[in-house]
Design a protein around this motif. Sequence first.
Motif, mmCIF file in Angstrom:
data_model
loop_
_atom_site.group_PDB
_atom_site.id
_atom_site.type_symbol
_atom_site.label_atom_id
_atom_site.label_comp_id
_atom_site.label_asym_id
_atom_site.label_seq_id
_atom_site.Cartn_x
_atom_site.Cartn_y
_atom_site.Cartn_z
ATOM 1 N N UNK A 16 0.845 -1.082 -0.051
ATOM 2 C CA UNK A 16 0.085 0.062 0.047
ATOM 3 C C UNK A 16 0.900 1.206 0.188
ATOM 4 N N UNK A 17 0.636 2.112 -0.898
ATOM 5 C CA UNK A 17 1.568 3.295 -1.136
ATOM 6 C C UNK A 17 1.321 4.472 -0.433
ATOM 7 N N UNK A 18 1.692 4.241 0.916
ATOM 8 C CA UNK A 18 1.454 5.458 1.873
ATOM 9 C C UNK A 18 2.789 6.410 1.769
ATOM 10 N N UNK A 19 2.455 7.529 2.652
ATOM 11 C CA UNK A 19 3.449 8.502 2.341
ATOM 12 C C UNK A 19 4.995 7.953 2.574
ATOM 13 N N UNK A 20 5.010 7.114 3.924
ATOM 14 C CA UNK A 20 6.203 6.564 4.356
ATOM 15 C C UNK A 20 6.866 5.492 3.310
ATOM 16 N N UNK A 21 6.065 4.709 2.774
ATOM 17 C CA UNK A 21 6.307 3.644 1.530
ATOM 18 C C UNK A 21 6.951 4.387 0.502
ATOM 19 N N UNK A 22 6.323 5.560 0.218
ATOM 20 C CA UNK A 22 6.773 6.482 -1.155
ATOM 21 C C UNK A 22 8.168 7.003 -0.642
ATOM 22 N N UNK A 23 8.153 7.370 0.398
ATOM 23 C CA UNK A 23 9.482 8.064 1.103
ATOM 24 C C UNK A 23 10.501 7.254 1.121
ATOM 25 N N UNK A 24 10.405 5.845 1.713
ATOM 26 C CA UNK A 24 11.619 5.054 2.157
ATOM 27 C C UNK A 24 11.807 3.946 0.961
ATOM 28 N N UNK A 25 10.857 3.366 0.450
ATOM 29 C CA UNK A 25 11.200 2.191 0.067
ATOM 30 C C UNK A 25 10.846 2.282 -1.539
ATOM 31 N N UNK A 26 9.889 3.113 -1.979
ATOM 32 C CA UNK A 26 9.370 2.707 -3.306
ATOM 33 C C UNK A 26 10.537 3.556 -4.327
ATOM 34 N N UNK A 27 10.933 2.968 -5.331
ATOM 35 C CA UNK A 27 11.655 3.628 -6.665
ATOM 36 C C UNK A 27 10.739 3.102 -7.858
ATOM 37 N N UNK A 28 11.056 3.759 -8.940
ATOM 38 C CA UNK A 28 10.426 3.458 -10.056
ATOM 39 C C UNK A 28 10.574 1.899 -10.457
ATOM 40 N N UNK A 29 11.702 1.446 -10.129
ATOM 41 C CA UNK A 29 11.986 -0.078 -10.522
ATOM 42 C C UNK A 29 11.215 -1.056 -9.758
ATOM 43 N N UNK A 30 11.149 -0.807 -8.338
ATOM 44 C CA UNK A 30 10.621 -1.738 -7.245
ATOM 45 C C UNK A 30 9.084 -1.552 -7.701
ATOM 46 N N UNK A 31 8.462 -0.136 -7.947
ATOM 47 C CA UNK A 31 7.100 -0.157 -8.292
ATOM 48 C C UNK A 31 6.597 -0.973 -9.378
ATOM 49 N N UNK A 32 7.458 -1.044 -10.463
ATOM 50 C CA UNK A 32 7.162 -1.665 -11.539
ATOM 51 C C UNK A 32 7.133 -3.125 -11.448
ATOM 52 N N UNK A 33 8.220 -3.296 -10.812
ATOM 53 C CA UNK A 33 8.248 -4.999 -10.372
ATOM 54 C C UNK A 33 7.315 -5.553 -9.323
ATOM 55 N N UNK A 34 7.042 -4.747 -8.603
ATOM 56 C CA UNK A 34 5.895 -5.291 -7.707
ATOM 57 C C UNK A 34 4.307 -5.244 -8.539
ATOM 58 N N UNK A 35 4.263 -4.220 -9.500
ATOM 59 C CA UNK A 35 2.901 -4.169 -10.248
ATOM 60 C C UNK A 35 2.913 -5.346 -11.054
ATOM 61 N N UNK A 36 4.035 -6.000 -11.678
ATOM 62 C CA UNK A 36 4.154 -7.065 -12.601
ATOM 63 C C UNK A 36 3.435 -8.406 -11.758
ATOM 64 N N UNK A 37 3.520 -8.213 -10.352
ATOM 65 C CA UNK A 37 3.264 -9.738 -9.712
ATOM 66 C C UNK A 37 1.695 -9.548 -9.247
ATOM 67 N N UNK A 38 1.045 -8.361 -9.522
ATOM 68 C CA UNK A 38 -0.279 -8.230 -9.251
ATOM 69 C C UNK A 38 -1.026 -8.785 -10.514
#
Length: 255
Positions: A192-214
């Motif tokens: 879930x893309x909360x502000x914390x997740x976006x600030x700390x862990x989300x990168x374009x690459x990681x977001x794209x990779x996770x979206x592929x799994x959904x």
Amino acid sequence: MTSPVFPDLDGASVFITGGGSGIGASLTEGFLRQGARVAFIGRSDATAFVARMEAETGRAPLFAQGDVTDMTTLRAAMDRAAEAHGPVTRLVNNAANDQRHATLDVDEAFYDWSTAINMKAYFFACQHAIRAMKALGYGHILNFSSISYMMGNAGYAVYTSSNAAITGMTRSLAREFGPDGIRVNALAPGWVLTERQLEKWASPESLDAFLDRQCLKTHLQPADIVNPTLFLCSDASRMMTGQLVAVDAGVVTTG
């Protein structure tokens, strides 16, 4: 996002851990819009959020500032909620911290800190709520877990271990206290893309990779967790207990 109406939540006494930010803030708003009397505990000052909720929903949640890892503080906040709103009949254990860590770097202090937030507080909040629920013969508890342990994710083994433990605890409590009319379920969000997740862990690459799994190709937002929570805390799900429900756009399967 529009929510269905759950009539039994109107006037219900709800207590949420971590209800002033991230997913928790969306949950607080969701319950308020159902007419519930909501109290929450949070470590950071949430007075501005409380004022905004009162302005937008016509109802002010009761805010207790404190750390859920302090059991005395946690119990006192729950008692304060019961005094203000009546006995808590819906407990939502939402507060968590997914701080990344390398397993070989973990010391006892970090382990104790992480499990205090991610497991110990859940157990003792459940224990405290159940005492009152037993007297009523009624109550719903929802423990937030995570799909991270089902995915076998690396990089935060203490956190994933706690989430697996939450599922086990949920099932045991459901079995133990079902005869008292108390339901206990778990909800496992995806990323879930909360502000914390976006600030700390989300990168374009990681977001794209996770979206592929959904299965569903849309990133989850905090609001996406509200309706499943309302359902599991309402009598609409009255014959569901001991269950783990994944809300993750189809990354994992349960059963």
